[in-house]
Design an enzyme around this catalytic site. Structure first.
Site, PDB file in Angstrom:
ATOM      1  N   LEU A 275      29.268  30.743  44.101  1.00 29.28           N
ATOM      2  CA  LEU A 275      29.780  29.646  43.396  1.00 29.28           C
ATOM      3  C   LEU A 275      30.943  29.726  41.886  1.00 29.28           C
ATOM      4  CD1 LEU A 275      29.873  26.326  43.528  1.00 29.28           C
ATOM      5  CD2 LEU A 275      28.308  26.399  42.440  1.00 29.28           C
TER       6      LEU A 275
ATOM      7  N   ARG B 243      27.050  40.545  32.110  1.00 32.09           N
ATOM      8  CA  ARG B 243      25.564  40.963  32.046  1.00 32.09           C
ATOM      9  C   ARG B 243      25.783  42.598  32.392  1.00 32.09           C
ATOM     10  NH1 ARG B 243      22.471  37.099  35.328  1.00 32.09           N
ATOM     11  NH2 ARG B 243      20.912  38.820  34.992  1.00 32.09           N
TER      12      ARG B 243
ATOM     13  N   LYS C 170      13.322  23.977  39.207  1.00 32.41           N
ATOM     14  CA  LYS C 170      14.632  23.665  38.824  1.00 32.41           C
ATOM     15  C   LYS C 170      14.152  22.196  37.290  1.00 32.41           C
ATOM     16  CE  LYS C 170      17.954  25.277  42.000  1.00 32.41           C
ATOM     17  NZ  LYS C 170      18.635  24.539  43.388  1.00 32.41           N
TER      18      LYS C 170
END
Length: 319
Positions: free
Chosen positions: A22, A42, A145
């Site tokens: 995504l 990263r 989450k």
């Protein structure tokens, strides 16, 4: 009529996880909307040439690359300082390592930097706040989450949570059958009677709506649900659309709730987690069995100018 904030000055956006499934779409959508776009680079990607090439492609398209690592807290603080809005799209598929919880470091960095006016953590699926009764081991995703949400809210960070339901590529491609990403031409297996409603959204549309959300005061500190009306369909309705497109009826068999749960016993942990999510969606109907309350908004109502892709339009790509 355009959306709220049509004439605003676009925010600077930092996307974390920009080389992911995504994330790469979020980068594209952000650039398309004219935002000054930063992508966290990263060092953990190492010699993954595809990700390196993707980052170089982002740079060629006008994005800025910012060095940062979850293993180097100060680098996260420095990266966050360049942006007004931070969007995290890190993958949540590494359940055993609780990768979603890496965002706790990001929350801490955003709090310390003090300049971020909106944070969108990596959610983009089932709303975890509605999954308190989810079965094990699938609930690990929702628990992680919710831990990130708790940290965000305790830190007083302005935020928006995005519930985008089912990624079209993973669900529509196989007519909602796990492990299939291309639609069958002969037979299909239904979850029970196939009548529980799911919600399917093309990944590019998810990215478009997400970028629309970030500067909209109507979405501040709320959950935004992406529920395209034409795409709120049962598995059986999805199958029927496919049958109409190919001019052929598929042979249908059914797997009961008990059979489905029993079939999970011999799977490894990661597969079990994924299958639990299918169970919640297609047997319990968790995606469409509630009304959005005052603490939420619906994206297609907020942004009617977005011409989202219908299930039928999406399935035509496979003919």
């Amino acid at each position: 009529m355009g959306s709220v904030g049509e004439n605003r000055i676009n925010s600077k956006i930092l996307i974390v996880g920009g080389t992911g499934y995504l994330g790469k779409r979020l980068v594209k959508a952000s650039l398309a909307e004219g935002h000054e776009t930063y992508v966290l680079r990263r060092p953990e990607i190492g010699v993954d040439i595809e990700k390196v090439e993707m980052l170089m492609s982002f740079k060629e398209q006008g994005a800025h690359l910012v060095n940062g690592s979850f293993n180097d807290y100060q680098s996260l603080v420095d990266a966050v300082k360049v942006a007004d809005v931070v969007i995290s799209a890190i993958s949540g598929v590494h359940f055993r390592s609780h990768q979603i919880l890496l965002q706790l470091q990001l929350v801490k960095a955003i709090k310390e930097a003090g300049n971020v006016k909106r944070f969108l953590p990596s959610e983009f699926g089932i709303d975890p706040a509605r999954m308190g009764n989810a079965i094990e081991p699938g609930r690990v995703t929702f628990d992680d989450k919710m831990a990130v949400r708790k940290a965000i809210e305790e830190a007083g960070i302005p935020h928006t949570y995005v519930s985008s339901n089912c990624f079209a590529g993973y669900f529509l491609g196989g007519l909602c059958q796990p492990g299939l990403i291309l639609p069958p031409m002969d037979s299909v297996r239904l979850f029970g009677d196939g009548n529980q409603k799911g919600i399917y959204v093309k990944e590019d549309d998810i990215a478009t709506y997400t970028i629309k959300i970030i500067d909209d005061p109507r979405t501040l500190n709320k959950t935004v649900y992406i529920r395209p009306p034409k795409n709120i369909l049962s598995q059986l309705q999805v199958v029927q659309i496919w049958e109409k497109l190919i001019g052929k009826e598929l042979q249908k068999t059914s797997i009961s709730k008990d059979e489905f749960l029993s079939s999970m016993k011999d799977m490894d942990y990661a597969e079990q987690v994924g299958m639990c999510h299918y169970y919640q969606a297609f047997y319990e109907g968790c995606l469409a069995n509630f009304e959005i309350g005052d603490d939420g908004e619906e994206a297609t109502i907020l942004y009617p100018e977005v011409n989202y892709t219908s299930v039928e339009e999406y399935l035509k790509r496979y003919i």
